[in-house]
Design an enzyme around this catalytic site. Structure first.
Site, mmCIF file in Angstrom:
data_model
loop_
_atom_site.group_PDB
_atom_site.id
_atom_site.type_symbol
_atom_site.label_atom_id
_atom_site.label_comp_id
_atom_site.label_asym_id
_atom_site.label_seq_id
_atom_site.Cartn_x
_atom_site.Cartn_y
_atom_site.Cartn_z
ATOM 1 N N CYS A 83 0.748 -1.184 -0.032
ATOM 2 C CA CYS A 83 0.224 -0.020 -0.235
ATOM 3 C C CYS A 83 0.900 1.401 0.109
ATOM 4 O O CYS A 83 0.523 2.256 -0.745
ATOM 5 C CB CYS A 83 -0.856 0.041 1.050
ATOM 6 S SG CYS A 83 -0.036 0.004 2.944
ATOM 7 N N HIS A 120 -1.823 0.898 6.875
ATOM 8 C CA HIS A 120 -2.345 1.229 5.442
ATOM 9 C C HIS A 120 -2.514 2.693 5.130
ATOM 10 O O HIS A 120 -2.803 3.470 5.731
ATOM 11 C CB HIS A 120 -3.725 0.440 5.563
ATOM 12 C CG HIS A 120 -4.362 0.581 4.042
ATOM 13 N ND1 HIS A 120 -3.783 -0.044 2.846
ATOM 14 C CD2 HIS A 120 -5.488 1.098 3.630
ATOM 15 C CE1 HIS A 120 -4.448 0.268 1.660
ATOM 16 N NE2 HIS A 120 -5.864 0.784 2.219
ATOM 17 N N ASP A 140 -8.092 4.702 -2.883
ATOM 18 C CA ASP A 140 -7.498 3.571 -2.255
ATOM 19 C C ASP A 140 -6.955 2.608 -3.172
ATOM 20 O O ASP A 140 -7.429 1.342 -3.335
ATOM 21 C CB ASP A 140 -8.646 3.008 -1.238
ATOM 22 C CG ASP A 140 -8.018 1.903 -0.274
ATOM 23 O OD1 ASP A 140 -6.817 1.576 0.218
ATOM 24 O OD2 ASP A 140 -8.736 1.141 0.396
#
Length: 307
Positions: A83, A120, A140
């Site tokens: 991420c 994250h 995202d």
């Protein structure tokens, strides 16, 4: 100092980005103006083109988050990342194109009520229309199994694609002062399993240096899932492919049906190339197979999740 570097570390090095190479990597040939339509197209293209993977950790190499290193690995090397890498590269691209970008850190829960570390990375993004409409977006691109498109940064905002739906909800933060809400991204499973809380974040801005700290944690902590086995995912328009350890899972987006296959360690490099688009050279393929040979037979989820 570039146009997109104010010397404070609060920006994303958009001026250093080889924009043409990045756009070719993700296959985007459309409009580049900082509009919601462009943002949706870029988000979708990035998620579909760039896999989620933690292979550098298993191969004994550091995960570098500076833009030149990310370009060498993901753009020119046609690799993926986890991420922090995805979000850092996408932030640079959006900044280069004139979007307003703020980094955020999120706690991956996957349905658990326990407080998890913020491992994250997501982005809060403003378009050219935001000053007039007030509309802001959450991007995202690095969750591995997240939404294909941005979701509005508003309570109840939702997005759906090929049978899987995502929803953003604002909730009171337990024990926090009034007004200190948390935002939770939820997924409704296509198999009828109901809604699942994926990760939770606040609007507190994060900078590249904050993500360096988080990345170091998830790439070195002994309980991180990333230090002991491959975690590789690739999202397609209709299916998700996932490799956890030596278990290869294909999930059909329209109905949630799953197919699993246990691989032999020597089979993994070919599956990585054919299914996930990750081509390892002979040396890395052999090193990864050796790591897989050492995995315990009951290798289950680690206690420290990462996004």
């Amino acid at each position: 100092m570039t146009e997109h570097d104010d010397g404070t570390g609060r920006r994303w090095d958009g001026g250093l980005l080889d924009l043409d190479a990045y756009l070719a990597r993700i296959g985007h040939t459309g409009d580049l103006s900082p509009t919601p339509e462009t943002l949706r197209a870029l988000h979708r293209a990035h998620v579909l083109a760039v896999p989620f993977e933690n292979l550098e950790v298993l191969l004994g190499r550091p995960v570098l988050l500076d833009l030149p290193a990310l370009q060498d690995k993901i753009v020119r090397g046609a690799r993926g990342g986890y991420c922090f890498e995805h979000a850092r590269l996408f932030a640079a691209a959006l900044e280069r194109l004139g979007f307003g970008v703020t980094g955020l850190s999120s706690r991956v829960g996957m349905g658990s009520d326990r407080v998890r570390p913020a491992t994250h990375a997501v982005l809060r993004v403003e378009t050219a229309e935001t000053p007039e409409t007030g509309r802001v977006w959450i991007c995202d691109v690095g969750f591995g199994a997240g939404p294909l498109e941005p979701i509005g940064f508003a309570d109840g905002a939702a997005t759906a694609d090929s049978g899987w739906s995502f929803r953003l909800e604002r909730r009171a933060a337990p024990g926090a002062p009034p007004g200190a809400g948390e935002w939770t991204l939820r997924e409704r499973r296509a198999d009828g399993g109901g809604w699942l809380d994926l990760h939770t974040f606040t609007a507190n801005p994060q900078y590249a240096v904050d993500w360096v700290v988080g990345s170091h944690y998830v790439s070195t902590h002994p309980r991180s899932p990333f230090v002991r086995r491959p975690v590789v995912q690739r999202t397609g328009p209709d299916v998700r492919q996932a490799l956890h350890g030596t278990t290869w899972t294909t999930t059909v987006r329209t109905d949630g049906s799953r197919r699993e296959r246990k691989l032999e360690p020597h089979e993994v490099p070919k599956v990585l190339e054919d299914v996930f688009g990750i081509a390892l050279d002979a040396e890395d393929a052999a090193a990864l197979a050796a790591v897989l040979e050492r995995l315990p037979a009951d290798d289950g989820p680690a206690e420290v999740p990462a996004g």
